[in-house]
Design a protein around this motif. Structure first.
Motif, PDB file in Angstrom:
ATOM      1  N   PHE A   4      39.089  45.240  34.667  1.00 40.91           N
ATOM      2  CA  PHE A   4      38.458  46.117  35.644  1.00 40.91           C
ATOM      3  C   PHE A   4      38.351  47.510  35.026  1.00 40.91           C
ATOM      4  N   ASN A   5      37.153  48.079  35.038  1.00 37.35           N
ATOM      5  CA  ASN A   5      36.985  49.480  34.660  1.00 37.35           C
ATOM      6  C   ASN A   5      37.066  50.299  35.946  1.00 37.35           C
ATOM      7  N   VAL A   6      38.215  50.899  36.176  1.00 37.49           N
ATOM      8  CA  VAL A   6      38.534  51.544  37.453  1.00 37.49           C
ATOM      9  C   VAL A   6      37.916  52.936  37.492  1.00 37.49           C
ATOM     10  N   GLU A   7      37.272  53.246  38.608  1.00 38.16           N
ATOM     11  CA  GLU A   7      36.521  54.499  38.716  1.00 38.16           C
ATOM     12  C   GLU A   7      37.244  55.584  39.518  1.00 38.16           C
ATOM     13  N   SER A   8      38.304  55.227  40.251  1.00 34.78           N
ATOM     14  CA  SER A   8      38.961  56.228  41.091  1.00 34.78           C
ATOM     15  C   SER A   8      40.365  55.757  41.454  1.00 34.78           C
ATOM     16  N   GLU A   9      41.195  56.689  41.915  1.00 29.58           N
ATOM     17  CA  GLU A   9      42.549  56.358  42.342  1.00 29.58           C
ATOM     18  C   GLU A   9      42.568  55.433  43.569  1.00 29.58           C
ATOM     19  N   PRO A  10      41.703  55.655  44.586  1.00 29.78           N
ATOM     20  CA  PRO A  10      41.683  54.712  45.712  1.00 29.78           C
ATOM     21  C   PRO A  10      41.317  53.291  45.292  1.00 29.78           C
ATOM     22  N   GLU A  11      40.410  53.165  44.341  1.00 29.44           N
ATOM     23  CA  GLU A  11      40.063  51.821  43.853  1.00 29.44           C
ATOM     24  C   GLU A  11      41.261  51.185  43.165  1.00 29.44           C
ATOM     25  N   LEU A  12      41.979  51.965  42.383  1.00 29.66           N
ATOM     26  CA  LEU A  12      43.176  51.471  41.700  1.00 29.66           C
ATOM     27  C   LEU A  12      44.179  50.906  42.699  1.00 29.66           C
ATOM     28  N   GLU A  13      44.393  51.620  43.791  1.00 28.19           N
ATOM     29  CA  GLU A  13      45.329  51.160  44.812  1.00 28.19           C
ATOM     30  C   GLU A  13      44.859  49.870  45.469  1.00 28.19           C
ATOM     31  N   LEU A  14      43.549  49.778  45.728  1.00 32.71           N
ATOM     32  CA  LEU A  14      43.021  48.568  46.358  1.00 32.71           C
ATOM     33  C   LEU A  14      43.161  47.362  45.429  1.00 32.71           C
ATOM     34  N   ILE A  15      42.869  47.553  44.138  1.00 25.40           N
ATOM     35  CA  ILE A  15      43.020  46.452  43.187  1.00 25.40           C
ATOM     36  C   ILE A  15      44.469  45.975  43.164  1.00 25.40           C
ATOM     37  N   SER A  16      45.392  46.916  43.175  1.00 29.21           N
ATOM     38  CA  SER A  16      46.816  46.554  43.188  1.00 29.21           C
ATOM     39  C   SER A  16      47.165  45.746  44.435  1.00 29.21           C
ATOM     40  N   GLN A  17      46.703  46.181  45.596  1.00 30.43           N
ATOM     41  CA  GLN A  17      46.988  45.478  46.849  1.00 30.43           C
ATOM     42  C   GLN A  17      46.453  44.057  46.831  1.00 30.43           C
ATOM     43  N   VAL A  18      45.215  43.902  46.365  1.00 24.77           N
ATOM     44  CA  VAL A  18      44.601  42.573  46.338  1.00 24.77           C
ATOM     45  C   VAL A  18      45.319  41.685  45.316  1.00 24.77           C
ATOM     46  N   ALA A  19      45.609  42.222  44.164  1.00 23.75           N
ATOM     47  CA  ALA A  19      46.300  41.444  43.133  1.00 23.75           C
ATOM     48  C   ALA A  19      47.676  41.002  43.613  1.00 23.75           C
ATOM     49  N   LYS A  20      48.383  41.878  44.302  1.00 22.42           N
ATOM     50  CA  LYS A  20      49.710  41.520  44.829  1.00 22.42           C
ATOM     51  C   LYS A  20      49.586  40.408  45.861  1.00 22.42           C
ATOM     52  N   ARG A  21      48.602  40.511  46.743  1.00 24.16           N
ATOM     53  CA  ARG A  21      48.402  39.488  47.770  1.00 24.16           C
ATOM     54  C   ARG A  21      48.100  38.128  47.139  1.00 24.16           C
ATOM     55  N   LEU A  22      47.348  38.133  46.042  1.00 20.27           N
ATOM     56  CA  LEU A  22      46.967  36.887  45.375  1.00 20.27           C
ATOM     57  C   LEU A  22      48.000  36.433  44.347  1.00 20.27           C
ATOM     58  N   ASP A  23      49.027  37.260  44.130  1.00 17.97           N
ATOM     59  CA  ASP A  23      50.033  36.991  43.104  1.00 17.97           C
ATOM     60  C   ASP A  23      49.383  36.852  41.727  1.00 17.97           C
ATOM     61  N   LYS A  24      48.507  37.805  41.423  1.00 16.56           N
ATOM     62  CA  LYS A  24      47.834  37.855  40.130  1.00 16.56           C
ATOM     63  C   LYS A  24      48.030  39.235  39.518  1.00 16.56           C
ATOM     64  N   VAL A  25      47.786  39.330  38.221  1.00 15.15           N
ATOM     65  CA  VAL A  25      47.878  40.604  37.521  1.00 15.15           C
ATOM     66  C   VAL A  25      46.479  41.066  37.149  1.00 15.15           C
ATOM     67  N   ALA A  26      46.145  42.277  37.505  1.00 19.08           N
ATOM     68  CA  ALA A  26      44.836  42.851  37.208  1.00 19.08           C
ATOM     69  C   ALA A  26      44.929  43.721  35.963  1.00 19.08           C
ATOM     70  N   ALA A  27      44.225  43.316  34.908  1.00 20.31           N
ATOM     71  CA  ALA A  27      44.153  44.143  33.697  1.00 20.31           C
ATOM     72  C   ALA A  27      43.129  45.242  33.941  1.00 20.31           C
TER      73      ALA A  27
END
Length: 420
Positions: free
Chosen positions: A125-148
């Motif tokens: 993921f090429n992250v464009e903002s801090e809010p996007e970073l937080e959302l990616i983390s939340q979704v990855a945690k819910r799915l039990d996956k790691v987001a590079a």
């Protein structure tokens, strides 16, 4: 004049590779887009050769032209994909591009899109903002996956290109300001299910000079040194795309010269380099062929009225973009100066003003050059005009790779409520 080696004149007739464009027009009707398969492959291979001494992932920018035949052509010769939506991930995967070769850019990734990308297992993921970073983390945690992830850095570098396609200045909407980068990476490292692996930079499109790239890469290289000193394991640097093409008389640096700049600034870091070419792969690999409807004499000028409109090619209206306009039949020796316009009910439906071209009459075929990128993909059915079909040529064969829709299909896509 731009170099169009894959659209040569043979006995004064313009060809796409070894196919007469007038023959395609006879079978398909006008207007239509035509792409050279050979040009696409050769452009990609030129990048491969230029970056062959470095660990490189070439990710074609799908937004330039998302036709499945284009993507399949690139997939078969090893291309990855730079995508900016879930739809583009779906397109890339359908064409056979592996998920581990996909980087996901874009400033407004929705939760459902992030979830889909994580489930596919994309490279980054090429992250464009801090809010996007937080959302990616939340979704990855819910799915039990790691987001590079890599964070897109806005280096505040002037790309010397059109204002609407410049992305690396501080006033642009893209990326995290370089002054805030270390804080953003600190935040990323603290979030669950996030793997910090890269830095991303993209300063704009249609760049014709290497100096802006050099300046941006210098700043990014220094940032990577600082991030490593902060404890981040940075192993990937995404250097974006943006290398221009010749539309008129622009002198474009070679892909090798571009690669040399990247290597000079970044090779000492030992990172995998990701590049995202779009226009420079497709731009001069495509033309838009139209027919003259009328030649109209006005009070002060003559108008060459074509059957192709701004709905088919919006770049001249949107960007004041220059496209070379050539007669498909080059046998006439007479030149005339026209305003070249389309049928759409907008004054902005103008491809060129006071352009000198071969004298034309109703029924003559006209080629608008350098339309392979940001042409068909930006088109619409404005004025209820049907989307132009797309054709691909390889040597002496051609195939329709997107049909012209019927009026019925377009009209029947609307639903009338029972209460109307």
């Amino acid at each position: 004049m731009s170099t169009q080696k894959h659209f040569p004149y043979v006995n004064n007739k313009m060809f796409a590779e070894k196919v007469d464009l007038s023959n395609i027009a006879h079978h398909v009707g006008t207007p239509f887009y035509c792409y050279s398969n050979t040009a696409i492959r050769q452009n990609f291979q030129a990048y491969e050769h230029a970056f062959s001494s470095q660990d490189t992932l070439i990710c074609y920018a799908v937004k330039a032209n998302g036709n499945q035949a284009v993507l399949s052509t690139l997939a078969k010769i090893g291309s990855g994909a730079d995508v900016v939506s879930m739809g583009e991930i779906l397109r890339a995967r359908a064409a056979g591009i592996p998920a581990e070769k996909i980087v996901y850019s874009g400033v407004a990734k929705a939760e459902v899109e992030i979830e889909y990308a994580l489930n596919e297992g994309i490279f980054q993921f090429n992250v464009e903002s801090e809010p996007e970073l937080e959302l990616i983390s939340q979704v990855a945690k819910r799915l039990d996956k790691v987001a590079a992830i890599a964070i897109r850095i806005n280096p505040d570098v002037c790309a010397n290109t059109h204002a609407k396609i410049s992305t690396g200045k501080s006033e642009n909407k893209f990326g995290v300001p370089i002054s805030k980068a270390r804080l953003a990476y600190k935040q990323a490292a603290s979030l669950p299910n996030i793997k910090v692996q890269g830095v991303d930079v993209h300063i704009g499109s249609q760049l014709t000079e290497l100096a802006p790239f050099q300046e941006a890469y210098q700043r990014i290289a220094q940032l990577i040194v600082e991030l490593r000193s902060d404890g981040h394991d940075i192993s990937v640097v995404d250097i974006g795309g943006g290398l221009g093409i010749t539309y008129l008389d622009e002198s474009i640096p070679s892909k090798q010269a571009y690669a040399d700049v990247a290597q000079a600034q970044l090779s000492h870091l030992g990172c995998k380099i990701v590049i995202e070419p779009g226009r420079s792969l497709l731009g001069n690999a495509g033309v838009l062929v139209s027919s003259v409807v009328f030649v109209k004499t006005g009070e002060e000028r003559q108008f060459l009225i074509l059957d192709v409109g701004m709905n088919d090619l919006v770049r001249p209206s949107m960007y004041d973009a220059y496209h070379e306009i050539l007669a498909v039949d080059n046998s006439s020796t007479e030149l005339k100066t026209y305003d070249v316009v389309g049928p759409v009910c907008e004054t902005g439906d103008t491809f060129a003003k006071a352009r000198t071209v071969k004298e034309s009459k109703s029924g003559d075929l006209i080629a608008i050059m350098s339309c392979g990128a940001y042409g068909a993909v930006m088109s619409s059915t404005y004025n209820t005009r049907m989307l132009a079909p797309e054709v691909m040529v390889k040597e002496n064969e051609f195939a329709i790779i997107r049909q012209r829709p019927s009026y019925e299909a377009v009209i029947n896509a609307d639903n009338v409520p029972s209460w109307v």
